[in-house]
Write an enzyme that holds these catalytic residues in place. Structure first.
Site, mmCIF file in Angstrom:
data_model
loop_
_atom_site.group_PDB
_atom_site.id
_atom_site.type_symbol
_atom_site.label_atom_id
_atom_site.label_comp_id
_atom_site.label_asym_id
_atom_site.label_seq_id
_atom_site.Cartn_x
_atom_site.Cartn_y
_atom_site.Cartn_z
ATOM 1 N N GLY A 11 -20.547 23.324 26.693
ATOM 2 C CA GLY A 11 -22.006 23.426 26.581
ATOM 3 C C GLY A 11 -22.440 24.882 26.721
ATOM 4 N NE ARG A 72 -19.628 19.137 25.130
ATOM 5 C CZ ARG A 72 -19.994 19.728 26.264
ATOM 6 N NH1 ARG A 72 -19.099 20.244 27.067
ATOM 7 N NH2 ARG A 72 -21.274 19.778 26.610
ATOM 8 C CB THR A 126 -21.310 25.171 33.026
ATOM 9 O OG1 THR A 126 -21.990 23.915 33.211
ATOM 10 C CG2 THR A 126 -20.622 25.529 34.327
ATOM 11 C CG ASP A 128 -23.662 20.641 34.343
ATOM 12 O OD1 ASP A 128 -24.842 20.694 33.959
ATOM 13 O OD2 ASP A 128 -22.810 19.887 33.822
ATOM 14 C CG ASP A 130 -19.813 21.317 36.998
ATOM 15 O OD1 ASP A 130 -19.788 22.440 36.463
ATOM 16 O OD2 ASP A 130 -19.580 20.276 36.369
ATOM 17 N NE ARG A 172 -20.186 16.059 31.005
ATOM 18 C CZ ARG A 172 -20.097 16.596 29.804
ATOM 19 N NH1 ARG A 172 -20.264 15.844 28.747
ATOM 20 N NH2 ARG A 172 -19.820 17.866 29.665
HETATM 21 O O1 F6P Z 1 -23.058 21.904 29.721
HETATM 22 C C1 F6P Z 1 -23.231 20.935 30.657
HETATM 23 C C2 F6P Z 1 -24.111 19.859 30.103
HETATM 24 O O2 F6P Z 1 -25.376 20.386 29.775
HETATM 25 C C3 F6P Z 1 -24.243 18.670 31.022
HETATM 26 O O3 F6P Z 1 -25.209 18.847 32.019
HETATM 27 C C4 F6P Z 1 -24.568 17.573 30.061
HETATM 28 O O4 F6P Z 1 -24.145 16.344 30.543
HETATM 29 C C5 F6P Z 1 -23.735 17.945 28.853
HETATM 30 O O5 F6P Z 1 -23.553 19.336 28.913
HETATM 31 C C6 F6P Z 1 -24.340 17.548 27.537
HETATM 32 O O6 F6P Z 1 -23.452 17.871 26.522
HETATM 33 P P1 F6P Z 1 -23.776 17.781 24.982
HETATM 34 O O7 F6P Z 1 -24.723 18.919 24.669
HETATM 35 O O8 F6P Z 1 -22.467 17.947 24.315
HETATM 36 O O9 F6P Z 1 -24.421 16.473 24.749
#
Ligand code: F6P
Length: 322
Positions: A11, A72, A126, A128, A130, A172
């Site tokens: 992300g 990804r 990120t 998050d 995390d 997430r």
């Molecule tokens: O990068 C982290 C994040 O933003 C999470 O908080 C979230 O669950 C996920 O990515 C969403 O991913 P995508 O943009 O691939 O749906």
């Protein structure tokens, strides 16, 4: 080391561009060549990369997203995908990598390093927050400020209608965005994956607020909350207290874009610079992070293992101050 590569993966996060800029300019300062790899591991597998100059990173500091784009990659999860990526790096003469991303990025980097001996240093990028080994990850501060501003706006309308709002924020597997934005916006409750949610306890908190004549209530729900997302939690509450006038807002990807905060730009600049220095010093298989004001290196494996813990003090703050 004469030639390195830099890429962003997973992300995107505000601050990634400031980090790319720092990597490129630090590398050039040390007379190293630097290749930008587009779209993370997907671009690496396809050999989608170009040599970057100082001008390529002019005027990008203030931009959200990532000029190198992100992805990804499923193919990179396979040994043959990683071999293809390694062959492309070898063909381009790239001797080391700076990987900017989150735990998926570092798991991939760790495998590439182990299987083919490519020295890789990671920068935590990120929203998050995390990852273990850095107080803050790139993008987290910006995302939290965005979420806080949105919740402030929601409070205006919630107050005008005496409503209860459930606001879902990203995260997430982690509740860092929820907890910090919840505290900053005076939420009545914050529900996160790291703490068990009890709907009856939540209803008691909400009832207490109604009794104390509060004109609105905000419950911040982390996306990864184990009981359910904001819609599910709102349904559970509705079943027990049908008379509450309630609404749900999911902030979603709003939180991932936007101009990076000053904090994120400075953090990104520092970690990007330190990542290149670390590669020059022979470090590999580590994430570079900032703890207090110190630079620390954490092995990828440890950084990814969800060792970052939620402070119980922050949870107490929500309970006591609401
Ligand atoms: O990068 C982290 C994040 O933003 C999470 O908080 C979230 O669950 C996920 O990515 C969403 O991913 P995508 O943009 O691939 O749906």
């Amino acid at each position: 080391m004469k030639r390195i590569g830099v890429f962003t993966s997973g992300g995107d996060a505000p601050g990634m561009n400031a980090c790319i800029r720092a990597v490129v300019r630090t590398a050039l300062h040390y007379k190293m060549e630097v290749f930008g790899i587009n779209r993370g591991y997907s671009g690496m597998i396809r050999g989608d990369m170009y040599q970057m100059t100082s001008r390529d990173v002019s005027n990008i500091m203030q931009l959200g997203g990532t000029i190198l784009q992100s992805a990804r990659s499923e193919t990179f999860r396979t040994p043959s995908g990683r071999r293809r990526a390694y062959n492309q790096l070898k063909k381009a003469g790239i001797e080391g990598l700076v990987a900017i991303g989150g735990d998926g990025t570092f798991k991939g980097a760790s495998l590439l390093g182990q299987e083919f001996g490519v020295p890789i240093v990671g920068v935590p990028g990120t929203i998050d927050n995390d990852l273990f080994g850095s107080d803050f990850t790139l993008g987290y501060d910006t995302a939290v400020n965005t979420a806080m501003t949105c919740i402030d706006n929601i409070k205006d309308t919630a107050n005008s209608h005496n409503r209860l709002f459930f606001v879902e924020v990203m995260g997430r597997d982690a509740g860092f965005i929820a907890l910090r934005s919840g505290i900053a916006s005076g939420a009545e409750a914050v529900l996160i994956p790291e703490a068990k949610t009890n709907i009856d306890d939540l209803i008691k908190i909400l009832a207490r607020n109604y009794k104390s004549k509060k004109s609105s209530s905000i419950v911040v729900v982390a996306e990864g909350e184990r009981t359910g997302g904001a819609f599910e939690i709102a349904d559970m509450v509705k079943q027990k207290v049908p008379h509450y006038d309630m609404r749900v807002t999911v902030l979603g990807h709003l939180q991932r874009g936007g101009r990076p905060s000053c904090f994120d730009r400075v953090l990104a600049s520092r970690l990007g610079m330190e990542a290149v220095k670390a590669l020059r010093d022979g470090k590999k298989d580590v994430m570079v992070g900032q703890i207090h004001t110190r630079i620390e290196y954490t092995p990828f494996e440890k950084a990814c293992k969800h060792n970052q813990t939620i402070s119980p003090v922050m949870l107490d703050m929500v309970r006591i101050l609401s």
